[in-house]
Design a protein around this motif. Structure first.
Motif, PDB file in Angstrom:
ATOM      1  N   UNK A 181       0.804  -1.210   0.000  1.00  0.00           N
ATOM      2  CA  UNK A 181       0.000   0.000   0.000  1.00  0.00           C
ATOM      3  C   UNK A 181       0.836   1.258   0.000  1.00  0.00           C
ATOM      4  N   UNK A 182       2.120   1.174   0.357  1.00  0.00           N
ATOM      5  CA  UNK A 182       2.986   2.342   0.438  1.00  0.00           C
ATOM      6  C   UNK A 182       3.636   2.725  -0.876  1.00  0.00           C
ATOM      7  N   UNK A 183       3.334   2.008  -1.932  1.00  0.00           N
ATOM      8  CA  UNK A 183       3.941   2.333  -3.219  1.00  0.00           C
ATOM      9  C   UNK A 183       3.324   3.596  -3.794  1.00  0.00           C
ATOM     10  N   UNK A 184       4.173   4.363  -4.482  1.00  0.00           N
ATOM     11  CA  UNK A 184       3.662   5.558  -5.147  1.00  0.00           C
ATOM     12  C   UNK A 184       2.906   5.153  -6.405  1.00  0.00           C
ATOM     13  N   UNK A 185       2.180   6.105  -6.953  1.00  0.00           N
ATOM     14  CA  UNK A 185       1.458   5.882  -8.196  1.00  0.00           C
ATOM     15  C   UNK A 185       2.462   5.515  -9.294  1.00  0.00           C
TER      16      UNK A 185
END
Length: 175
Positions: free
Chosen positions: A3-7
């Motif tokens: 969930x912490x990944x950037x777009x």
């Protein structure tokens, strides 16, 4: 994916997941070597990622065409590097055995040749020619001007471009 990944990370991951296998196969057919194909496929995605400094990559209508374009540029660099390596090895084979550099020295020399090749490749053709005539052939600016049919002032400008490229490379390596 976390969930912490950037777009950007998610979009690159999707692009990679959807097209890496295809790109690898395309490169493998071109090169006939799975190791080089894997390296160039990886480098292609690194180049794509490095090209985007915003939070998202643009929507690609034809992602495979885009990846192919990037990969073709890397293929050209790959073939040029191979050609340079072959020329270097051929020139080494002409040396007497007692003057043959060791493996480490050969690797350093080859890396330096590749850097010089990239540096000179960034120059316009006439500036590159003037720089090489001066540095390798020892021609004076007047001789170069006559050879290239330009003014001495133009040769001076060409040489300044060459020296600026050298300085840029030196500063980049020092950083």
């Amino acid at each position: 994916m976390t969930g912490g990944q950037s777009v950007l990370q998610r979009e690159i991951h999707i692009l990679y997941q959807d097209h890496h296998g295809w790109l690898y196969q395309w490169l493998h057919r071109k090169l006939g070597n799975r190791f080089d194909a894997a390296d160039l496929a990886h480098d292609t995605f690194l180049r794509v990622l490095a090209g985007y400094r915003q939070d998202t990559i643009p929507v690609l209508d034809e992602p495979r065409a885009y990846l192919t374009t990037v990969a073709k540029r890397l293929l050209i660099n790959f073939y040029e590097r191979q050609s340079l390596e072959r020329a270097y090895e051929a020139s080494l084979s002409l040396l007497p055995q007692q003057h043959m550099p060791g493996l480490e020295e050969r690797a350093i020399l080859l890396e330096t040749l590749q850097e010089l090749d990239a540096l000179l490749d960034a120059l316009p053709a006439r500036a590159r020619t003037a720089f090489l005539l001066c540095q390798l052939e020892g021609m004076s600016y007047e001789q170069i001007a006559a050879h290239l049919q330009v003014s001495v002032r133009t040769v001076t400008r060409y040489m300044a471009q060459g020296f600026k490229q050298c300085l840029t490379l030196m500063l980049a390596q020092a950083a």
